[in-house]
Design an enzyme around this catalytic site. Structure first.
Site, PDB file in Angstrom:
ATOM      1  N   LYS A  89       0.842  -1.202   0.000  1.00  0.00           N
ATOM      2  CA  LYS A  89       0.000   0.000   0.000  1.00  0.00           C
ATOM      3  C   LYS A  89       0.878   1.253   0.000  1.00  0.00           C
ATOM      4  O   LYS A  89       0.704   2.143  -0.836  1.00  0.00           O
ATOM      5  CB  LYS A  89      -0.922  -0.047   1.230  1.00  0.00           C
ATOM      6  CG  LYS A  89      -1.977   1.031   1.275  1.00  0.00           C
ATOM      7  CD  LYS A  89      -1.647   2.211   2.140  1.00  0.00           C
ATOM      8  CE  LYS A  89      -1.517   1.982   3.616  1.00  0.00           C
ATOM      9  NZ  LYS A  89      -1.134   3.217   4.356  1.00  0.00           N
ATOM     10  N   ASN A  90       1.831   1.301   0.912  1.00  0.00           N
ATOM     11  CA  ASN A  90       2.639   2.519   1.003  1.00  0.00           C
ATOM     12  C   ASN A  90       3.520   2.716  -0.223  1.00  0.00           C
ATOM     13  O   ASN A  90       3.733   3.843  -0.676  1.00  0.00           O
ATOM     14  CB  ASN A  90       3.478   2.503   2.285  1.00  0.00           C
ATOM     15  CG  ASN A  90       2.620   2.722   3.530  1.00  0.00           C
ATOM     16  OD1 ASN A  90       1.459   3.123   3.418  1.00  0.00           O
ATOM     17  ND2 ASN A  90       3.177   2.463   4.700  1.00  0.00           N
ATOM     18  N   ARG A 115      -2.239  11.102   4.552  1.00  0.00           N
ATOM     19  CA  ARG A 115      -0.986  11.836   4.590  1.00  0.00           C
ATOM     20  C   ARG A 115      -0.210  11.735   3.282  1.00  0.00           C
ATOM     21  O   ARG A 115       0.457  12.668   2.864  1.00  0.00           O
ATOM     22  CB  ARG A 115      -0.158  11.276   5.752  1.00  0.00           C
ATOM     23  CG  ARG A 115       1.059  12.048   6.040  1.00  0.00           C
ATOM     24  CD  ARG A 115       1.619  11.665   7.381  1.00  0.00           C
ATOM     25  NE  ARG A 115       2.971  12.161   7.527  1.00  0.00           N
ATOM     26  CZ  ARG A 115       3.264  13.375   7.945  1.00  0.00           C
ATOM     27  NH1 ARG A 115       2.314  14.204   8.261  1.00  0.00           N
ATOM     28  NH2 ARG A 115       4.521  13.771   8.039  1.00  0.00           N
ATOM     29  N   CYS A 170      -3.813   8.955   9.646  1.00  0.00           N
ATOM     30  CA  CYS A 170      -4.021   8.341  10.956  1.00  0.00           C
ATOM     31  C   CYS A 170      -3.627   9.303  12.069  1.00  0.00           C
ATOM     32  O   CYS A 170      -2.614   9.997  11.965  1.00  0.00           O
ATOM     33  CB  CYS A 170      -3.169   7.077  11.084  1.00  0.00           C
ATOM     34  SG  CYS A 170      -3.776   5.725  10.079  1.00  0.00           S
ATOM     35  N   ARG A 220       2.356  14.639  13.495  1.00  0.00           N
ATOM     36  CA  ARG A 220       2.687  14.363  12.091  1.00  0.00           C
ATOM     37  C   ARG A 220       2.785  15.614  11.216  1.00  0.00           C
ATOM     38  O   ARG A 220       2.032  15.795  10.248  1.00  0.00           O
ATOM     39  CB  ARG A 220       1.687  13.383  11.476  1.00  0.00           C
ATOM     40  CG  ARG A 220       1.650  12.080  12.219  1.00  0.00           C
ATOM     41  CD  ARG A 220       0.836  11.039  11.520  1.00  0.00           C
ATOM     42  NE  ARG A 220       1.616  10.330  10.511  1.00  0.00           N
ATOM     43  CZ  ARG A 220       1.101   9.366   9.730  1.00  0.00           C
ATOM     44  NH1 ARG A 220      -0.158   9.063   9.820  1.00  0.00           N
ATOM     45  NH2 ARG A 220       1.875   8.755   8.864  1.00  0.00           N
ATOM     46  N   PRO A 221       3.679  16.518  11.552  1.00  0.00           N
ATOM     47  CA  PRO A 221       3.840  17.713  10.730  1.00  0.00           C
ATOM     48  C   PRO A 221       4.507  17.392   9.385  1.00  0.00           C
ATOM     49  O   PRO A 221       4.973  16.280   9.168  1.00  0.00           O
ATOM     50  CB  PRO A 221       4.760  18.594  11.580  1.00  0.00           C
ATOM     51  CG  PRO A 221       5.541  17.627  12.411  1.00  0.00           C
ATOM     52  CD  PRO A 221       4.647  16.448  12.654  1.00  0.00           C
ATOM     53  N   ASP A 275       6.893  19.665   8.284  1.00  0.00           N
ATOM     54  CA  ASP A 275       7.931  20.702   8.282  1.00  0.00           C
ATOM     55  C   ASP A 275       9.206  20.272   7.543  1.00  0.00           C
ATOM     56  O   ASP A 275       9.846  21.074   6.863  1.00  0.00           O
ATOM     57  CB  ASP A 275       8.250  21.163   9.713  1.00  0.00           C
ATOM     58  CG  ASP A 275       8.563  20.005  10.659  1.00  0.00           C
ATOM     59  OD1 ASP A 275       8.087  18.878  10.410  1.00  0.00           O
ATOM     60  OD2 ASP A 275       9.285  20.221  11.644  1.00  0.00           O
ATOM     61  N   ASP A 284       4.445   0.383  12.360  1.00  0.00           N
ATOM     62  CA  ASP A 284       3.098  -0.067  11.961  1.00  0.00           C
ATOM     63  C   ASP A 284       2.761  -1.440  12.532  1.00  0.00           C
ATOM     64  O   ASP A 284       1.585  -1.798  12.619  1.00  0.00           O
ATOM     65  CB  ASP A 284       2.998  -0.136  10.432  1.00  0.00           C
ATOM     66  CG  ASP A 284       3.214   1.209   9.791  1.00  0.00           C
ATOM     67  OD1 ASP A 284       2.287   1.757   9.212  1.00  0.00           O
ATOM     68  OD2 ASP A 284       4.342   1.723   9.895  1.00  0.00           O
ATOM     69  N   ARG A 340      -8.631   1.222   4.697  1.00  0.00           N
ATOM     70  CA  ARG A 340      -7.639   2.106   4.081  1.00  0.00           C
ATOM     71  C   ARG A 340      -6.392   1.325   3.690  1.00  0.00           C
ATOM     72  O   ARG A 340      -5.732   1.654   2.710  1.00  0.00           O
ATOM     73  CB  ARG A 340      -7.240   3.229   5.045  1.00  0.00           C
ATOM     74  CG  ARG A 340      -8.283   4.325   5.182  1.00  0.00           C
ATOM     75  CD  ARG A 340      -7.765   5.457   6.033  1.00  0.00           C
ATOM     76  NE  ARG A 340      -6.475   5.922   5.524  1.00  0.00           N
ATOM     77  CZ  ARG A 340      -5.590   6.623   6.216  1.00  0.00           C
ATOM     78  NH1 ARG A 340      -5.855   6.947   7.461  1.00  0.00           N
ATOM     79  NH2 ARG A 340      -4.449   6.990   5.682  1.00  0.00           N
TER      80      ARG A 340
HETATM   81  C1  UD1 Z   1       5.229   6.487   6.474  1.00  0.00           C
HETATM   82  C2  UD1 Z   1       4.194   5.397   6.332  1.00  0.00           C
HETATM   83  C3  UD1 Z   1       3.702   4.950   7.688  1.00  0.00           C
HETATM   84  C4  UD1 Z   1       4.876   4.566   8.567  1.00  0.00           C
HETATM   85  C5  UD1 Z   1       5.920   5.674   8.619  1.00  0.00           C
HETATM   86  C6  UD1 Z   1       7.182   5.280   9.366  1.00  0.00           C
HETATM   87  C7  UD1 Z   1       3.137   5.906   4.221  1.00  0.00           C
HETATM   88  C8  UD1 Z   1       1.933   6.377   3.511  1.00  0.00           C
HETATM   89  N1  UD1 Z   1       3.088   5.911   5.552  1.00  0.00           N
HETATM   90  O1  UD1 Z   1       4.582   7.598   7.085  1.00  0.00           O
HETATM   91  O2  UD1 Z   1       2.848   3.821   7.502  1.00  0.00           O
HETATM   92  O3  UD1 Z   1       4.414   4.327   9.885  1.00  0.00           O
HETATM   93  O4  UD1 Z   1       6.314   6.037   7.284  1.00  0.00           O
HETATM   94  O5  UD1 Z   1       7.731   4.139   8.814  1.00  0.00           O
HETATM   95  O6  UD1 Z   1       4.103   5.501   3.605  1.00  0.00           O
HETATM   96  N2  UD1 Z   1       8.088  13.970  10.847  1.00  0.00           N
HETATM   97  C9  UD1 Z   1       8.183  15.306  11.191  1.00  0.00           C
HETATM   98  N3  UD1 Z   1       8.142  16.238  10.185  1.00  0.00           N
HETATM   99  C10 UD1 Z   1       7.980  15.884   8.881  1.00  0.00           C
HETATM  100  C11 UD1 Z   1       7.883  14.512   8.539  1.00  0.00           C
HETATM  101  C12 UD1 Z   1       7.946  13.572   9.552  1.00  0.00           C
HETATM  102  O7  UD1 Z   1       8.325  15.665  12.369  1.00  0.00           O
HETATM  103  O8  UD1 Z   1       7.937  16.777   8.015  1.00  0.00           O
HETATM  104  C13 UD1 Z   1       8.136  12.962  11.917  1.00  0.00           C
HETATM  105  C14 UD1 Z   1       6.812  12.202  12.046  1.00  0.00           C
HETATM  106  O9  UD1 Z   1       5.886  12.909  12.834  1.00  0.00           O
HETATM  107  C15 UD1 Z   1       7.275  10.911  12.684  1.00  0.00           C
HETATM  108  C16 UD1 Z   1       8.646  10.681  12.040  1.00  0.00           C
HETATM  109  O10 UD1 Z   1       9.065  11.961  11.548  1.00  0.00           O
HETATM  110  O11 UD1 Z   1       7.418  11.086  14.064  1.00  0.00           O
HETATM  111  C17 UD1 Z   1       8.654   9.682  10.891  1.00  0.00           C
HETATM  112  O12 UD1 Z   1       7.620  10.008  10.001  1.00  0.00           O
HETATM  113  P1  UD1 Z   1       7.664   9.581   8.456  1.00  0.00           P
HETATM  114  O13 UD1 Z   1       8.693   8.521   8.256  1.00  0.00           O
HETATM  115  O14 UD1 Z   1       7.774  10.807   7.628  1.00  0.00           O
HETATM  116  O15 UD1 Z   1       6.230   8.927   8.283  1.00  0.00           O
HETATM  117  P2  UD1 Z   1       5.267   9.032   7.040  1.00  0.00           P
HETATM  118  O16 UD1 Z   1       6.047   9.158   5.782  1.00  0.00           O
HETATM  119  O17 UD1 Z   1       4.196  10.010   7.333  1.00  0.00           O
END
Ligand code: UD1
Length: 428
Positions: free
Chosen positions: A22-23, A92, A116, A121-122, A124, A304, A396
């Protein structure tokens, strides 16, 4: 308005085939729209997030067909740089449209994403990356608005391991002038899968799967054909379901190395795990030992898989602790498992679990995708009947979940909450 009704306590037995990731699909389907061409993807799962993403990309001008796991994406036309607000708020991964729009159209207006509720989950890091590539980025009325004459290659240190940031910046940098180096890049298989596909489109990406990825911007990209890798998180969920029910299941069409950390912990908890080249068989006697684990970026224990593993450990002989290091509040499932008699509490960054001999069926909710997997596993093992509501969250991320589980011997059916009509009857 549907729910799953599960009569628990049946050991799962047989073989289950894993769907495409999925991802990975969410990243690769979006990536296909970076190129003004037609791409054909195989092994695309028919889950809700994929359908939502297709609707988002169609709103941007792409034409998409999905049939039996094959998706054809005609991205010759991108008619707008404004992504639809309500659809994007649902997931997201919709924020990947920012990377392709900036790369291809040099401007993007994309809603700040939802998804979720597992922490703040910013985005930034994504925004800082786009800025480093030369874009002028601002947040206005719930949208990120970004413009650039042409993105320019740069060196960017991803502040902490982030799958989404790494993928989004690979997408944008593939259309930048010059080379971009992503330092502290995420190493997840989905990042590698996306890089392999981007290279088929004509991009020049090296180092995916390591912490340093180099992207040489390409002027011309074109369509390509590609098969998505199997879903390691779906595979892990079925292995855990087999373990929880004391079953014997071959999880086929998967890549065992993608979930090595889970397999090690499953063995530590007492399950017998046989690794093949493209499948894993798990056999469990029904009694598990408690384990301690920390979630971590790949190749560590996937965040996950924390909620579904917690469901197994809820029935273990002894105490367990799962420390969540990736997301700040991935504990929404805890209250739901407690309804089923689990003794779990969330304390700080950890779930503290005291195993109980058995769970009992109860009305519960799928609070998010993997929280849904947790109650599903609890329900399959529990004594009595569990009804899982808020099913859209589970849908989802999981394709044909009741069909796959029925074929393994589970007593599970999907009903319409209003009429009580049975939508899917057990297979056997
Ligand atoms: C993706 C996966 C999700 C998985 C996660 C970690 C998808 C659609 N989702 O989520 O299933 O649990 O990777 O393996 O592929 N963060 C920030 N700022 C940002 C981006 C991230 O602070 O701009 C933080 C997040 O809040 C979190 C950490 O970095 O604490 C890791 O997040 P990230 O790896 O980016 O997760 P996703 O890509 O959203």
């Amino acid at each position: 308005m549907e729910k799953l009704v599960i009569s628990g306590g049946k050991a799962l037995r047989g073989t289950v085939r894993i769907s495409g990731g999925k991802n990975s699909s969410l990243a690769i389907i979006t990536a296909a729209c970076l190129a003004p061409g037609v791409s054909v993807l195989e092994n695309v799962p028919m889950c809700r997030d994929v359908v939502t993403l297709a609707a988002i990309l169609e709103a941007l001008g792409a034409r998409i067909e999905l049939q039996g796991g094959r998706m054809t994406i005609d991205a010759r036309q991108m008619t707008t740089h404004v992504a639809p607000y309500e659809l994007c708020r649902q997931m997201r991964a919709s924020f990947y449209t920012a990377g392709i729009l900036l790369g291809r159209l040099h401007r993007a207006q994309v809603p700040l994403p939802g998804g979720c509720v597992i922490g703040s989950r910013p985005v930034d890091f994504h925004l800082r990356g786009f800025t480093a590539l030369g874009a002028l980025v601002e947040i206005e009325h719930g949208y990120m608005k970004a413009t650039v004459d042409r993105l320019a290659g740069t060196t960017f240190f991803v502040p902490r391991s982030s799958v989404g940031t790494t993928i989004n910046l690979m997408l944008a940098a593939s259309r930048a002038s010059g080379a971009t180096v992503l330092e502290n890049a995420a190493r997840e298989p989905e990042v590698v899968d996306t890089a392999v596909f981007l290279n088929l489109l004509g991009a020049h990406i090296k180092g995916a799967g390591t912490n340093a990825i180099t992207i040489e911007g390409a002027d011309e990209l074109h369509g390509a054909s590609y098969a998505i890798i199997p879903d390691r998180l779906e595979a892990g969920t079925y292995l855990l379901a087999a373990a929880a029910t004391g079953g014997d299941v071959l999880v086929a069409q998967m890549i065992p190395e993608h979930i090595s950390a889970l397999l090690a912990k499953l063995e530590e908890s007492g399950a017998t795990v046989d690794r093949g080249t493209d499948g894993v068989r798990v056999r469990a006697g029904g009694i598990h030992r408690g384990v301690q684990l920390d979630t971590a970026p790949y190749p560590g224990f996937a965040t996950d898989l924390h909620p579904p593993f917690a469901a197994v450990l809820a029935m273990a002989d002894g105490a367990s602790r799962i420390r969540e290091t990736v997301f700040e509040s991935r504990f929404g499932y805890v209250d739901e498992l407690r309804r089923m008699g689990a003794d779990i509490r969330a304390e700080g960054d950890s779930a503290l679990i005291s195993g109980v001999p058995y769970l009992t069926g109860a009305p519960v909710e799928a609070v998010d995708i993997r929280g849904g997997a947790a109650v599903l596993i609890g329900a399959l093992a529990a004594r009595g009947v569990t009804e899982i509501a808020t099913l859209a969250n589970l849908d989802r991320g999981y394709e044909q979940v009741e069909q796959k589980l029925s074929a393994l011997g589970a007593d599970i059916r999907r009903v319409d909450v209003r009429g009580g009509e049975i939508l899917t009857a057990p297979v056997a």
